[in-house]
Motif scaffolding. Structure first.
Motif, PDB file in Angstrom:
ATOM      1  N   MET A  29       0.804  -1.140  -0.074  1.00 22.80           N
ATOM      2  CA  MET A  29       0.041  -0.307   0.044  1.00 22.80           C
ATOM      3  C   MET A  29       0.950   1.371   0.002  1.00 22.80           C
ATOM      4  SD  MET A  29      -2.823   1.301   2.615  1.00 22.80           S
ATOM      5  CE  MET A  29      -4.287   0.647   1.860  1.00 22.80           C
ATOM      6  N   TYR A  30       0.421   2.239  -0.755  1.00 25.68           N
ATOM      7  CA  TYR A  30       0.937   3.611  -0.596  1.00 25.68           C
ATOM      8  C   TYR A  30       0.469   4.658   0.215  1.00 25.68           C
ATOM      9  CZ  TYR A  30       3.929   2.839  -5.145  1.00 25.68           C
ATOM     10  OH  TYR A  30       4.689   2.216  -6.059  1.00 25.68           O
ATOM     11  N   ILE A  31       1.162   5.180   0.918  1.00 24.49           N
ATOM     12  CA  ILE A  31       0.582   6.012   2.137  1.00 24.49           C
ATOM     13  C   ILE A  31       1.359   7.229   2.002  1.00 24.49           C
ATOM     14  CG2 ILE A  31       0.636   6.672   4.597  1.00 24.49           C
ATOM     15  CD1 ILE A  31       1.040   3.388   5.014  1.00 24.49           C
ATOM     16  N   PHE A  32       0.647   8.354   1.716  1.00 23.26           N
ATOM     17  CA  PHE A  32       1.024   9.591   1.364  1.00 23.26           C
ATOM     18  C   PHE A  32       0.857  11.085   2.417  1.00 23.26           C
ATOM     19  CE2 PHE A  32       0.107   7.730  -2.571  1.00 23.26           C
ATOM     20  CZ  PHE A  32       1.058   8.284  -3.614  1.00 23.26           C
ATOM     21  N   ASP A  33       1.775  11.257   2.877  1.00 17.76           N
ATOM     22  CA  ASP A  33       1.608  12.707   3.550  1.00 17.76           C
ATOM     23  C   ASP A  33       1.030  13.821   2.765  1.00 17.76           C
ATOM     24  OD1 ASP A  33       2.427  14.719   5.737  1.00 17.76           O
ATOM     25  OD2 ASP A  33       3.852  15.371   4.215  1.00 17.76           O
ATOM     26  N   LEU A  34       0.515  14.732   3.522  1.00 21.20           N
ATOM     27  CA  LEU A  34      -0.386  15.913   2.912  1.00 21.20           C
ATOM     28  C   LEU A  34       0.854  17.025   2.563  1.00 21.20           C
ATOM     29  CD1 LEU A  34      -3.165  16.884   1.562  1.00 21.20           C
ATOM     30  CD2 LEU A  34      -3.198  17.953   3.567  1.00 21.20           C
ATOM     31  N   ASP A  35       0.828  17.743   3.633  1.00 21.16           N
ATOM     32  CA  ASP A  35       1.767  19.035   3.613  1.00 21.16           C
ATOM     33  C   ASP A  35       3.094  18.863   3.289  1.00 21.16           C
ATOM     34  OD1 ASP A  35      -0.153  20.974   4.814  1.00 21.16           O
ATOM     35  OD2 ASP A  35      -0.181  19.759   6.628  1.00 21.16           O
ATOM     36  N   GLY A  36       3.640  19.445   2.255  1.00 23.54           N
ATOM     37  CA  GLY A  36       4.851  19.438   1.602  1.00 23.54           C
ATOM     38  C   GLY A  36       5.268  18.363   0.733  1.00 23.54           C
ATOM     39  N   THR A  37       4.031  17.218   0.572  1.00 21.41           N
ATOM     40  CA  THR A  37       4.310  16.017  -0.254  1.00 21.41           C
ATOM     41  C   THR A  37       3.285  16.350  -1.440  1.00 21.41           C
ATOM     42  OG1 THR A  37       5.050  14.752   1.893  1.00 21.41           O
ATOM     43  CG2 THR A  37       4.231  13.604  -0.304  1.00 21.41           C
ATOM     44  N   ILE A  38       2.087  16.389  -1.032  1.00 20.60           N
ATOM     45  CA  ILE A  38       0.996  16.377  -2.123  1.00 20.60           C
ATOM     46  C   ILE A  38       0.854  18.257  -2.141  1.00 20.60           C
ATOM     47  CG2 ILE A  38      -1.491  16.215  -2.536  1.00 20.60           C
ATOM     48  CD1 ILE A  38      -1.302  13.373  -1.102  1.00 20.60           C
ATOM     49  N   THR A  39       0.595  18.603  -1.023  1.00 25.19           N
ATOM     50  CA  THR A  39       0.311  20.109  -1.340  1.00 25.19           C
ATOM     51  C   THR A  39       1.551  20.970  -0.778  1.00 25.19           C
ATOM     52  OG1 THR A  39      -0.613  20.153   1.050  1.00 25.19           O
ATOM     53  CG2 THR A  39      -2.139  19.664  -0.714  1.00 25.19           C
ATOM     54  N   ASP A  40       1.553  22.169  -1.349  1.00 23.42           N
ATOM     55  CA  ASP A  40       2.701  22.950  -1.160  1.00 23.42           C
ATOM     56  C   ASP A  40       2.365  23.808  -0.044  1.00 23.42           C
ATOM     57  OD1 ASP A  40       4.836  24.404  -1.318  1.00 23.42           O
ATOM     58  OD2 ASP A  40       4.700  25.297  -3.029  1.00 23.42           O
ATOM     59  N   THR A  41       2.257  23.356   1.049  1.00 25.38           N
ATOM     60  CA  THR A  41       1.761  23.879   2.509  1.00 25.38           C
ATOM     61  C   THR A  41       2.799  24.208   3.506  1.00 25.38           C
ATOM     62  OG1 THR A  41       0.540  22.033   2.916  1.00 25.38           O
ATOM     63  CG2 THR A  41      -0.653  23.841   1.802  1.00 25.38           C
ATOM     64  N   ASN A  42       3.954  23.593   3.460  1.00 24.69           N
ATOM     65  CA  ASN A  42       4.693  23.788   4.778  1.00 24.69           C
ATOM     66  C   ASN A  42       4.955  25.364   5.010  1.00 24.69           C
ATOM     67  OD1 ASN A  42       5.481  21.018   5.363  1.00 24.69           O
ATOM     68  ND2 ASN A  42       7.095  20.746   4.022  1.00 24.69           N
ATOM     69  N   SER A  43       5.099  26.243   4.003  1.00 27.10           N
ATOM     70  CA  SER A  43       5.589  27.582   4.324  1.00 27.10           C
ATOM     71  C   SER A  43       4.064  27.962   4.926  1.00 27.10           C
ATOM     72  CB  SER A  43       5.619  28.211   2.876  1.00 27.10           C
ATOM     73  OG  SER A  43       4.529  28.043   2.003  1.00 27.10           O
ATOM     74  N   VAL A  44       2.977  27.726   4.750  1.00 25.71           N
ATOM     75  CA  VAL A  44       1.733  28.092   5.471  1.00 25.71           C
ATOM     76  C   VAL A  44       1.866  28.067   7.040  1.00 25.71           C
ATOM     77  CG1 VAL A  44      -0.692  27.731   5.913  1.00 25.71           C
ATOM     78  CG2 VAL A  44       0.271  27.486   3.561  1.00 25.71           C
ATOM     79  N   TRP A  45       2.600  26.879   7.148  1.00 22.83           N
ATOM     80  CA  TRP A  45       2.657  26.943   8.871  1.00 22.83           C
ATOM     81  C   TRP A  45       3.517  27.528   9.227  1.00 22.83           C
ATOM     82  CZ3 TRP A  45      -1.583  25.477  11.133  1.00 22.83           C
ATOM     83  CH2 TRP A  45      -2.336  24.725  10.340  1.00 22.83           C
ATOM     84  N   GLN A  46       4.927  27.706   8.728  1.00 17.81           N
ATOM     85  CA  GLN A  46       5.686  28.546   9.272  1.00 17.81           C
ATOM     86  C   GLN A  46       5.225  30.009   9.451  1.00 17.81           C
ATOM     87  OE1 GLN A  46       9.287  28.360   6.671  1.00 17.81           O
ATOM     88  NE2 GLN A  46      10.536  28.580   8.518  1.00 17.81           N
ATOM     89  N   ASN A  47       4.448  30.446   8.423  1.00 20.40           N
ATOM     90  CA  ASN A  47       4.287  31.959   8.493  1.00 20.40           C
ATOM     91  C   ASN A  47       3.069  32.016   9.668  1.00 20.40           C
ATOM     92  OD1 ASN A  47       5.540  32.409   6.188  1.00 20.40           O
ATOM     93  ND2 ASN A  47       3.873  32.043   4.615  1.00 20.40           N
ATOM     94  N   VAL A  48       2.310  31.005   9.729  1.00 15.21           N
ATOM     95  CA  VAL A  48       1.313  30.960  10.935  1.00 15.21           C
ATOM     96  C   VAL A  48       2.150  31.221  12.115  1.00 15.21           C
ATOM     97  CG1 VAL A  48      -0.056  29.543  12.329  1.00 15.21           C
ATOM     98  CG2 VAL A  48      -0.584  29.795   9.806  1.00 15.21           C
ATOM     99  N   ASP A  49       3.117  30.341  12.396  1.00 15.43           N
ATOM    100  CA  ASP A  49       3.897  30.660  13.797  1.00 15.43           C
ATOM    101  C   ASP A  49       4.483  31.852  13.732  1.00 15.43           C
ATOM    102  OD1 ASP A  49       3.403  27.827  13.990  1.00 15.43           O
ATOM    103  OD2 ASP A  49       5.453  27.089  13.272  1.00 15.43           O
ATOM    104  N   LEU A  50       5.036  32.468  12.754  1.00 18.00           N
ATOM    105  CA  LEU A  50       5.657  33.866  12.845  1.00 18.00           C
ATOM    106  C   LEU A  50       4.584  34.773  12.919  1.00 18.00           C
ATOM    107  CD1 LEU A  50       8.120  33.351   9.479  1.00 18.00           C
ATOM    108  CD2 LEU A  50       8.702  33.375  12.017  1.00 18.00           C
TER     109      LEU A  50
END
Length: 210
Positions: free
Chosen positions: A1-22
């Protein structure tokens, strides 16, 4: 079975959370320290919120902190955040090949579902599992063992697609294979990612059948 992560893997959203933290810390005139970043980037939401409260000695409850983070991030998932290059085509290629796929994410459930629905990807994953609901962080091998139990698939028959070197290393410790997917957030750790993964791709476009 293939298991996929979402943030940073399928969606370009890692920067979203870094900006939220800041933004969250800037509203309170608090410093964004490397120690803080190391902890929260690897933690599930409730643990990150409790750590934030304790680390900065905030009067806010963890629930208040999570609600504020949600309000800042929600629009990105519903309207703005793009997919990673080749992600949709690769997922649909796997589906056409009859490959069973699951999604396993530390993202907030409502935001994850909003992004998947926006791109019409929800039905490709059976099931969608949230680390937050397991109550375990992805850096804990028990998280992936519990996931294997929920999927009814032995770890050795699972391959995790993830951009995080830590998540991939933990999945391998649990007996899974790992496929590293490049994301700029982990630019400085690409050699580390490659070292723990059986596969590595700068983009899903490299994995498409021509």
């Amino acid at each position: 079975m293939y298991i996929f992560d979402l943030d940073g893997t399928i969606t370009d959203t890692n920067s979203v959370w870094q900006n939220v933290d800041l933004e969250f810390l800037a509203r309170r005139n608090l410093p964004h320290t490397p120690e803080y970043q190391r902890v929260v980037e690897r933690s599930i939401y409730p643990i990150a919120a409790q750590f934030t409260k304790d680390y900065y000695r905030l009067p806010d409850t963890p629930e208040d902190i999570m609600a504020e983070w949600d309000a800042m991030a929600e629009r990105h998932y519903r309207e703005l955040a793009p997919l990673k290059p080749g992600a949709e085509a690769f997922l649909r290629q796997c589906a056409a090949q009859g490959r069973p796929m699951a999604l396993f994410t530390a993202c907030r459930p409502a935001m994850c579902r909003a992004a998947l629905e926006r791109f019409h990807l929800t039905d490709l994953f059976r099931p969608i599992v949230f680390a937050e609901e397991l109550g375990l962080e992805k850096r804990d091998p028990r998280c992936f063992l519990r996931l294997s139990e929920l999927l009814g698939v032995p770890p050795e028959h699972c391959t995790l697609f993830d951009d995080s070197p830590d998540n991939c290393a933990t999945a391998v410790k649990a007996g899974m294979s790992a496929a590293g997917v490049y994301d700029a957030y982990y630019e400085a750790r690409q050699e580390e990612l490659k070292s723990v993964c059986s596969w590595y791709a700068r983009s899903f476009e490299e994995l498409l059948q021509r």
